[in-house]
Design an enzyme around this catalytic site. Sequence first.
Site: not given
Length: 253
Positions: A126, A229, A231
């Site tokens: 990001c 994202h 994660e």
Amino acid sequence: MKKTILSLYLVLAVLAGTWAQQSHLIGITDTHAKGVSSVPRTYVDAVFKGGNIPVVIPLIEDEALLEKLISTLDAVILPGGEDVNPARYDEKPSPHLGEVNEKRDDFEFMIIQLCVNHNIPIVGICRGMQVINVYFGGTLFQDLPTDYIDKSIIHRQSESREVGTHTISVEPGSYLHKVTDSETLLVNSFHHQGVKKIAPGFIVTARAADGVVEAFESIDRPIIGVQFHPEALMINNDSTMINIFRYMPVRIR
Ligand code: MN
């Protein structure tokens, strides 16, 4: 001849991560928000689930000391966060610019320089991808809803972080394609900025249907970036996104 995007250096760096038996030390840079040195827990969990050892890199302004720490790592993750100060790509701030964090911009520019000097792979997520783009001479849309013509995709979703809301088309032969084995991925989206002019030496490796850049990689350095994202998509143990952390490019020692 079939065009292959993945740079030789990136191939070697990814193979080093795949083949080596030991876990690698993966630095995650301090988000330096509100007087606290911290990283969101999801990054720590993602690195750990990928079989590696997460290390938080606190914001240190002394370059020599930071170099000492960085040189012990196998790769560095630049996480999400505030907008990069547009002065860094010679633009005046738009009225729709979000919060900036000058100290963090300085810190992450220093980190990127040190990683380049030591051939340490970088994964930007990001804001991390945007910082990399600006560092290497690219520019950003300061606010997609006002600066980007195509409004068909909402890049700042209201759904929770582990939920994918738009698809991306992944370039065959890219790092992202190799590790996910997918030409289409459903991703989450929490950005109001995006890559405008891509930095020299980088190629786009994924786009949303509206054309917004969702991933890139360097053609001659072990550096990759994603606008989504992974994660956070891993909160519920996503079996595709984990490969981004399992097969991270790592330093060839
Ligand atoms: Mn998006």
